[in-house]
Design a protein around this motif. Structure first.
Motif, PDB file in Angstrom:
ATOM      1  N   PRO A   1       2.598  -0.704  -6.359  1.00  0.00           N
ATOM      2  CA  PRO A   1       1.715  -1.041  -5.241  1.00  0.00           C
ATOM      3  C   PRO A   1       0.445  -1.741  -5.710  1.00  0.00           C
ATOM      4  O   PRO A   1       0.025  -1.583  -6.857  1.00  0.00           O
ATOM      5  CB  PRO A   1       1.376   0.321  -4.631  1.00  0.00           C
ATOM      6  CG  PRO A   1       1.424   1.253  -5.808  1.00  0.00           C
ATOM      7  CD  PRO A   1       2.547   0.729  -6.686  1.00  0.00           C
ATOM      8  N   ASN A   2      -0.165  -2.499  -4.811  1.00  0.00           N
ATOM      9  CA  ASN A   2      -1.492  -3.048  -5.083  1.00  0.00           C
ATOM     10  C   ASN A   2      -2.570  -1.993  -4.900  1.00  0.00           C
ATOM     11  O   ASN A   2      -3.553  -1.955  -5.642  1.00  0.00           O
ATOM     12  CB  ASN A   2      -1.810  -4.212  -4.138  1.00  0.00           C
ATOM     13  CG  ASN A   2      -0.825  -5.346  -4.247  1.00  0.00           C
ATOM     14  OD1 ASN A   2      -0.039  -5.560  -3.331  1.00  0.00           O
ATOM     15  ND2 ASN A   2      -0.851  -6.070  -5.346  1.00  0.00           N
ATOM     16  N   ILE A   3      -2.409  -1.156  -3.867  1.00  0.00           N
ATOM     17  CA  ILE A   3      -3.418  -0.158  -3.519  1.00  0.00           C
ATOM     18  C   ILE A   3      -2.731   1.187  -3.315  1.00  0.00           C
ATOM     19  O   ILE A   3      -1.706   1.262  -2.628  1.00  0.00           O
ATOM     20  CB  ILE A   3      -4.175  -0.545  -2.233  1.00  0.00           C
ATOM     21  CG1 ILE A   3      -4.959  -1.848  -2.444  1.00  0.00           C
ATOM     22  CG2 ILE A   3      -5.127   0.564  -1.792  1.00  0.00           C
ATOM     23  CD1 ILE A   3      -5.583  -2.400  -1.168  1.00  0.00           C
TER      24      ILE A   3
ATOM     25  N   LEU B   1       0.846  -1.198   0.000  1.00  0.00           N
ATOM     26  CA  LEU B   1       0.000   0.000   0.000  1.00  0.00           C
ATOM     27  C   LEU B   1       0.877   1.242   0.000  1.00  0.00           C
ATOM     28  O   LEU B   1       1.897   1.299   0.684  1.00  0.00           O
ATOM     29  CB  LEU B   1      -0.914  -0.026   1.229  1.00  0.00           C
ATOM     30  CG  LEU B   1      -1.901   1.125   1.429  1.00  0.00           C
ATOM     31  CD1 LEU B   1      -3.185   0.598   2.077  1.00  0.00           C
ATOM     32  CD2 LEU B   1      -1.308   2.232   2.301  1.00  0.00           C
ATOM     33  N   LEU B   2       0.459   2.243  -0.775  1.00  0.00           N
ATOM     34  CA  LEU B   2       1.209   3.484  -0.939  1.00  0.00           C
ATOM     35  C   LEU B   2       0.237   4.648  -0.940  1.00  0.00           C
ATOM     36  O   LEU B   2      -0.872   4.519  -1.461  1.00  0.00           O
ATOM     37  CB  LEU B   2       1.978   3.430  -2.259  1.00  0.00           C
ATOM     38  CG  LEU B   2       2.802   4.638  -2.709  1.00  0.00           C
ATOM     39  CD1 LEU B   2       3.930   4.922  -1.730  1.00  0.00           C
ATOM     40  CD2 LEU B   2       3.362   4.391  -4.117  1.00  0.00           C
ATOM     41  N   THR B   3       0.625   5.782  -0.356  1.00  0.00           N
ATOM     42  CA  THR B   3      -0.245   6.958  -0.355  1.00  0.00           C
ATOM     43  C   THR B   3       0.259   8.007  -1.336  1.00  0.00           C
ATOM     44  O   THR B   3       1.463   8.133  -1.588  1.00  0.00           O
ATOM     45  CB  THR B   3      -0.340   7.604   1.035  1.00  0.00           C
ATOM     46  OG1 THR B   3       0.917   8.221   1.368  1.00  0.00           O
ATOM     47  CG2 THR B   3      -0.700   6.595   2.104  1.00  0.00           C
ATOM     48  N   THR B   4      -0.683   8.786  -1.860  1.00  0.00           N
ATOM     49  CA  THR B   4      -0.295   9.907  -2.714  1.00  0.00           C
ATOM     50  C   THR B   4       0.421  10.981  -1.907  1.00  0.00           C
ATOM     51  O   THR B   4       1.185  11.769  -2.468  1.00  0.00           O
ATOM     52  CB  THR B   4      -1.520  10.517  -3.406  1.00  0.00           C
ATOM     53  OG1 THR B   4      -2.461  10.960  -2.420  1.00  0.00           O
ATOM     54  CG2 THR B   4      -2.193   9.503  -4.329  1.00  0.00           C
TER      55      THR B   4
ATOM     56  N   ASP C   1       6.065   8.595 -10.094  1.00  0.00           N
ATOM     57  CA  ASP C   1       4.835   7.965 -10.568  1.00  0.00           C
ATOM     58  C   ASP C   1       4.589   6.693  -9.761  1.00  0.00           C
ATOM     59  O   ASP C   1       5.530   5.926  -9.506  1.00  0.00           O
ATOM     60  CB  ASP C   1       5.009   7.637 -12.050  1.00  0.00           C
ATOM     61  CG  ASP C   1       3.728   7.201 -12.725  1.00  0.00           C
ATOM     62  OD1 ASP C   1       3.207   6.140 -12.352  1.00  0.00           O
ATOM     63  OD2 ASP C   1       3.263   7.923 -13.631  1.00  0.00           O
ATOM     64  N   PRO C   2       3.353   6.410  -9.353  1.00  0.00           N
ATOM     65  CA  PRO C   2       3.127   5.189  -8.570  1.00  0.00           C
ATOM     66  C   PRO C   2       3.523   3.923  -9.311  1.00  0.00           C
ATOM     67  O   PRO C   2       3.850   2.905  -8.678  1.00  0.00           O
ATOM     68  CB  PRO C   2       1.618   5.218  -8.279  1.00  0.00           C
ATOM     69  CG  PRO C   2       1.038   6.177  -9.255  1.00  0.00           C
ATOM     70  CD  PRO C   2       2.108   7.191  -9.516  1.00  0.00           C
ATOM     71  N   ARG C   3       3.540   3.968 -10.651  1.00  0.00           N
ATOM     72  CA  ARG C   3       3.919   2.769 -11.404  1.00  0.00           C
ATOM     73  C   ARG C   3       5.380   2.387 -11.173  1.00  0.00           C
ATOM     74  O   ARG C   3       5.768   1.235 -11.399  1.00  0.00           O
ATOM     75  CB  ARG C   3       3.661   2.993 -12.894  1.00  0.00           C
ATOM     76  CG  ARG C   3       2.179   3.070 -13.259  1.00  0.00           C
ATOM     77  CD  ARG C   3       2.004   3.483 -14.713  1.00  0.00           C
ATOM     78  NE  ARG C   3       2.470   4.830 -14.946  1.00  0.00           N
ATOM     79  CZ  ARG C   3       2.749   5.334 -16.142  1.00  0.00           C
ATOM     80  NH1 ARG C   3       2.634   4.575 -17.225  1.00  0.00           N
ATOM     81  NH2 ARG C   3       3.159   6.580 -16.277  1.00  0.00           N
TER      82      ARG C   3
END
Length: 243
Positions: free
Chosen positions: A149-151, A124-127, A143-145
């Protein structure tokens, strides 16, 4: 209340040990069975430029893996055609193999490989943490990619903090899904490597500053691992709350 969104373009069915459709296949060197290590060996650095997708109906487990190398079309995998395309792109004999026999397509009768990323069911990762990294490294692309993360939890930035790193040991719910935050996610060199885009989304270049700032400012970490206390299906926009 923070909202979650998935790196998947659909709902997630989360079990006690994994997400349906997650971590099913590995890419290996066909000569010795060594699984890809883009974080450690330069021969694997082009791997993040290979695109992958699950076709079919993932949530009903009727999926099929498809891969595409730059400049090429989508090919079913595992299979000889996709292996040839990937081998030509990487410059050595490579092969996609399932982690378990239950993950293989009905016609697949080749060798299996071992899962590398089985540390926890959920990453899990937060913005807010992505915003903190951007503030530290304005010229970079957090970038989250990059971090797989799954979520992703959408929440306002927290001044000077990577907030989920402080949630270790806490319990939270995402919709009906209940999790325990077990440990921080230590990052490796994979996060700095160039990656191709998907559809009309651009990719991003190699950027050592991403990892350098995480080492300096968050003890090498970004995001957290979670164990699953109550499995559930969750959708994009599900609210997150602490328990």
């Amino acid at each position: 209340m923070p909202l979650c969104f998935a790196i998947w373009p659909c709902d997630l069915a989360v079990g006690t040990t994994t997400v349906d459709g997650d971590r099913l296949f590995g890419l290996v060197d066909a000569s010795d069975g060594e699984i890809a290590r883009p974080d450690r060996e330069t021969k694997w650095h082009k791997v993040p430029l290979i695109r992958t997708r699950l076709g079919g109906a993932p949530m009903s487990k009727e999926w099929r893996l498809e891969v595409a190398v730059p400049g090429g079309g989508w090919l079913p995998a595992p299979g000889p055609e996709s292996d040839r395309a990937i081998s030509a792109f990487l410059g050595f004999e490579a092969s996609i193999r399932p982690f378990g026999a239950e993950d293989a397509t009905p016609f697949y009768a080749g060798p299996l490989t071992e899962a590398r990323y089985a540390k926890a069911p959920i990453h899990l990762l937060t913005t807010a943490s992505l915003a903190r990294l951007k503030a530290l490294h304005p010229e970079g692309t957090p970038d989250p990619r990059r971090f797989r993360p799954n979520i992703v939890v959408d929440m306002a930035p927290v001044e000077g903090a990577f907030p989920e790193t402080e949630w270790i040991g806490r319990k939270l719910a995402v919709g009906d899904l209940e999790l325990t935050v077990s440990e921080p996610c230590r990052r490796c060199g994979f996060t700095i490597i160039a990656q191709g885009g998907f559809s009309d989304e651009p990719g991003f270049d190699t950027d050592p500053g991403i990892l350098r700032n995480l080492v300096r400012h968050n003890a090498h970490n970004l995001g957290v691992y979670c164990t699953v206390d109550r499995p559930a299906r969750i959708g994009i926009g599900a609210p997150m709350r602490f328990l």
